[in-house]
Design a protein around this motif. Structure first.
Motif, short mmCIF file in Angstrom:
data_model
loop_
_atom_site.label_atom_id
_atom_site.label_comp_id
_atom_site.label_asym_id
_atom_site.label_seq_id
_atom_site.Cartn_x
_atom_site.Cartn_y
_atom_site.Cartn_z
N ASP A 55 -11.03 1.72 -17.09
CA ASP A 55 -10.41 2.89 -16.57
C ASP A 55 -10.33 3.01 -15.23
OD1 ASP A 55 -9.20 5.72 -16.43
OD2 ASP A 55 -11.26 6.45 -16.44
N LEU A 56 -9.52 3.15 -14.27
CA LEU A 56 -9.54 3.27 -12.88
C LEU A 56 -10.23 4.44 -12.33
CD1 LEU A 56 -5.85 2.37 -11.40
CD2 LEU A 56 -7.92 1.26 -11.00
N ARG A 57 -10.16 5.47 -13.01
CA ARG A 57 -10.96 6.62 -12.44
C ARG A 57 -12.40 6.31 -12.67
NH1 ARG A 57 -9.32 11.50 -11.12
NH2 ARG A 57 -7.29 11.34 -12.33
N ALA A 58 -13.07 5.71 -13.85
CA ALA A 58 -14.10 5.59 -13.88
C ALA A 58 -14.99 4.55 -12.94
CB ALA A 58 -14.49 5.05 -15.56
N MET A 59 -14.04 3.41 -12.96
CA MET A 59 -14.37 2.78 -11.89
C MET A 59 -14.37 3.31 -10.27
SD MET A 59 -12.04 -0.97 -10.82
CE MET A 59 -12.09 -1.35 -12.29
N PHE A 60 -13.46 4.10 -10.02
CA PHE A 60 -13.34 4.68 -8.75
C PHE A 60 -14.59 5.67 -8.59
CE2 PHE A 60 -12.03 8.18 -6.00
CZ PHE A 60 -11.93 7.82 -4.93
N THR A 73 -5.71 -8.75 -6.25
CA THR A 73 -4.51 -8.38 -5.76
C THR A 73 -4.51 -7.05 -5.03
OG1 THR A 73 -3.23 -7.51 -7.55
CG2 THR A 73 -3.13 -9.73 -7.17
N ILE A 74 -5.80 -6.28 -5.03
CA ILE A 74 -5.94 -5.12 -4.38
C ILE A 74 -6.61 -5.15 -3.14
CG2 ILE A 74 -6.51 -2.59 -4.56
CD1 ILE A 74 -4.94 -3.32 -6.80
N GLY A 75 -5.94 -4.86 -2.04
CA GLY A 75 -6.56 -4.92 -0.70
C GLY A 75 -7.06 -3.35 -0.19
N PRO A 76 -7.48 -3.31 0.93
CA PRO A 76 -8.22 -2.06 1.29
C PRO A 76 -6.97 -0.95 1.32
CG PRO A 76 -8.58 -3.69 2.81
CD PRO A 76 -7.92 -4.46 1.86
N GLY A 77 -6.01 -1.17 1.73
CA GLY A 77 -4.74 -0.22 1.88
C GLY A 77 -4.36 0.49 0.45
N ILE A 78 -4.08 -0.75 -0.37
CA ILE A 78 -3.85 -0.22 -1.89
C ILE A 78 -4.79 0.40 -2.43
CG2 ILE A 78 -2.97 -1.13 -3.90
CD1 ILE A 78 -1.13 -3.17 -2.37
N ALA A 79 -6.06 -0.02 -2.10
CA ALA A 79 -7.21 0.48 -2.78
C ALA A 79 -7.37 2.23 -2.39
CB ALA A 79 -8.83 0.09 -2.48
N ALA A 80 -7.28 2.39 -0.96
CA ALA A 80 -7.21 3.85 -0.36
C ALA A 80 -5.88 4.51 -1.06
CB ALA A 80 -7.12 3.74 1.05
N ALA A 81 -4.94 3.77 -1.27
CA ALA A 81 -3.77 4.66 -1.86
C ALA A 81 -3.93 5.08 -3.30
CB ALA A 81 -2.60 3.92 -2.01
N ILE A 82 -4.71 4.02 -4.13
CA ILE A 82 -5.23 4.26 -5.58
C ILE A 82 -6.31 5.37 -5.49
CG2 ILE A 82 -6.36 3.34 -7.55
CD1 ILE A 82 -4.83 0.74 -6.87
N GLY A 83 -7.20 5.24 -4.56
CA GLY A 83 -8.28 6.36 -4.18
C GLY A 83 -7.63 7.87 -4.13
N GLU A 84 -6.65 7.78 -3.37
CA GLU A 84 -5.93 9.16 -2.91
C GLU A 84 -5.27 9.63 -4.38
OE1 GLU A 84 -2.22 11.23 -0.56
OE2 GLU A 84 -2.65 9.21 -0.01
N MET A 85 -4.62 8.85 -4.93
CA MET A 85 -4.18 9.36 -6.26
C MET A 85 -4.95 9.86 -7.20
SD MET A 85 -0.95 6.46 -7.01
CE MET A 85 -1.16 4.98 -5.99
N LEU A 86 -6.12 9.01 -7.33
CA LEU A 86 -7.26 9.53 -8.31
C LEU A 86 -7.86 10.75 -7.76
CD1 LEU A 86 -8.42 6.15 -9.21
CD2 LEU A 86 -6.98 7.64 -10.79
N HIS A 87 -8.24 10.83 -6.62
CA HIS A 87 -8.83 12.18 -6.06
C HIS A 87 -8.11 13.37 -5.88
CE1 HIS A 87 -11.96 14.16 -3.62
NE2 HIS A 87 -11.03 14.53 -2.86
N THR A 88 -6.55 13.24 -5.58
CA THR A 88 -5.89 14.23 -5.14
C THR A 88 -4.82 14.53 -6.38
OG1 THR A 88 -4.23 13.23 -3.87
CG2 THR A 88 -6.25 14.08 -2.93
N GLY A 89 -4.27 13.33 -7.12
CA GLY A 89 -3.48 13.44 -8.03
C GLY A 89 -2.11 13.23 -7.28
N ARG A 90 -2.04 12.85 -6.15
CA ARG A 90 -0.87 12.77 -5.28
C ARG A 90 -0.95 11.38 -4.27
NH1 ARG A 90 0.70 17.91 -1.96
NH2 ARG A 90 2.73 16.88 -1.91
N TRP A 91 0.13 10.87 -3.76
CA TRP A 91 -0.02 9.82 -2.87
C TRP A 91 1.01 10.06 -1.69
CZ3 TRP A 91 1.88 4.03 -4.15
CH2 TRP A 91 1.72 3.41 -2.92
#
Length: 143
Positions: A55-60, A73-91
């Motif tokens: 689960d991405l959320r559990a990993m985050f 295949t996940i770099g810092p920029g995409i990791a930050a985008a995923i983090g934003e989605m998981l934290h705020t529910g938006r991108w």
């Protein structure tokens, strides 16, 4: 394009929603002719996320952005985008790009023209918007 938020605490569903958002970003970038490597990066990241058994959320929550960045295949920029989605529910970046593409598509329906003389009995003025190329072609073909 209808962009949905990542629902909180959706477990592995987060992975599917995040992967879909990454695919949407790739499609928008591709449609506007962006760098092929950037488009491929988002597509590859989507495949990685959709194939995860964790689960991405559990990993985050456990490992933060470093845990996401460590995925293949996940770099810092995409990791930050995923983090934003998981934290705020938006991108935010996806929402802004989708809105921009919508505006661009609407503007492509109209073409700003220099004075061309009479078209269907009307003088076109500089700065005025005329119908798109399809309408002009139809007028030309109609004679």
């Amino acid at each position: 394009m209808n962009i949905t938020a990542v629902p909180p605490r959706a477990e592995l569903r987060d992975n599917a929603v995040v992967a879909e958002r990454l695919r949407e970003m790739a499609a928008l970038l591709d449609a506007q002719g962006d760098n092929a490597f950037r488009v491929a990066a988002y597509r590859n990241a989507a495949r990685t996320v959709s194939g995860l058994k964790r689960d991405l959320r559990a990993m985050f929550e456990a490992e933060g952005l470093a845990g996401l960045d460590a995925l293949p295949t996940i770099g810092p920029g995409i990791a930050a985008a995923i983090g934003e989605m998981l934290h705020t529910g938006r991108w935010t970046r996806l929402e802004q790009l989708a809105a921009w593409c919508t505006v661009q598509a609407r503007q492509e329906d109209h073409v700003e023209l220099e004075p061309l003389g009479l078209v269907d009995g009307h003088q076109l003025q500089p700065g005025r918007f005329a119908p798109g190329i399809q309408v002009l072609q139809a007028l030309f073909q109609a004679g």
